[in-house]
Enzyme design. Sequence first.
Site, PDB file in Angstrom:
ATOM      1  CE  LYS A  54      -3.947  -2.863   1.769  1.00 38.68           C
ATOM      2  NZ  LYS A  54      -4.739  -3.486   3.590  1.00 38.68           N
ATOM      3  CD  GLN A  98      -3.555  -4.462   6.132  1.00 36.71           C
ATOM      4  OE1 GLN A  98      -3.183  -3.237   5.503  1.00 36.71           O
ATOM      5  NE2 GLN A  98      -3.865  -5.609   6.025  1.00 36.71           N
ATOM      6  CG  ASP A 121      -9.284  -0.235   5.243  1.00 36.34           C
ATOM      7  OD1 ASP A 121      -9.206  -0.781   4.218  1.00 36.34           O
ATOM      8  OD2 ASP A 121      -8.639  -0.203   5.958  1.00 36.34           O
TER       9      ASP A 121
HETATM   10  N1  GUN Z   1      -6.580  -6.992   6.497  1.00 36.14           N
HETATM   11  C1  GUN Z   1      -7.398  -7.387   5.106  1.00 36.14           C
HETATM   12  N2  GUN Z   1      -7.842  -6.823   4.506  1.00 36.14           N
HETATM   13  C2  GUN Z   1      -7.591  -5.533   4.638  1.00 36.14           C
HETATM   14  C3  GUN Z   1      -8.106  -3.912   3.624  1.00 36.14           C
HETATM   15  O1  GUN Z   1      -8.583  -4.313   3.016  1.00 36.14           O
HETATM   16  N3  GUN Z   1      -7.950  -3.180   5.196  1.00 36.14           N
HETATM   17  C4  GUN Z   1      -7.782  -3.209   6.047  1.00 36.14           C
HETATM   18  N4  GUN Z   1      -7.256  -1.952   7.015  1.00 36.14           N
HETATM   19  N5  GUN Z   1      -6.796  -4.585   7.004  1.00 36.14           N
HETATM   20  C5  GUN Z   1      -7.023  -5.598   6.064  1.00 36.14           C
END
Ligand code: GUN
Length: 293
Positions: A54, A98, A121
Amino acid sequence: MSAQLIDGKKVAARVRDEVAEAVAQMKEKHNYTPGLATVLVGEDPASATYVRSKQRMCERLGIHSVGHTLSADATQEEVETLVAKLNADPNINGILVQLPLPKHLDEEAVLNTIDLEKDVDGFHPVNIGRLAMKGRDPLFIPCTPAGCMELLADAGVEINGAEAVIVGRSNIVGLPMAMLLQKANATVTICHSRTKDLTEHLKRADIVVAAIGWAEMIKGDMLKPGVAVIDVGINRVDDDTRERGYKLVGDVEFDSAAEVAGAITPVPGGVGPMTIAMLMKNTLRAAEIALAK
Ligand code: GUN
């Protein structure tokens, strides 16, 4: 294979190009650079890899990114204090915590701390609540389901009035996906590990979204001819013919499903690249919201 292949790499590249162009324009016209902060708690290798990708994508598209890593035994207060600091930081437009968080932490309380306008998110309870409600719209839509909707649109799949079956009910994919398809006027069924007769539901579906995390669980003979299949699964299975000793497969058995489906996403190269592309798009949107103030 008779199905149309839905090319996530191509669609994600288009979304990223659009974001990069808008970011460049924002810098030129407003001297403003969007910023994303990532928060990783602990050292889960898969989570660390996702967070790095990311950040790298931010760099590629001209978005400012700052990574924060807390130790696996960080307290609830430490995590929430960091989020509060990022809420107050004018250089940060989006905050990504995350998931999953270590078990001792209260995930909902952490997500609830994120400023609604920085919730790139789309996991803040208010954003999810708005997604669920008729006549309300969230500020941000969760990235993986938003990416699945882009893929369906790119493939020209009619959602209005369609029978959609979601396999999996996670907070990150299955649940928001069901709400999005419902908002787009599909008739939605959510299937999961306790569903009695999965095939009976799948056989009716014009759209199937597989997000259960079970390698190649859905086979071609469980599907209705012409169905659009979106495979969110990314599973490692042993493969001695490859140097790394494994290959990645989805939740759908690709070869048999592609004989029956009208359109299908591959794994890898389907939904995978869309998640980060949609995160970049949400971060741009957060910057636009901040700029408009
Ligand atoms: N863990 C798995 N997919 C995601 C996501 O799209 N965002 C976040 N913050 N954690 C994740």
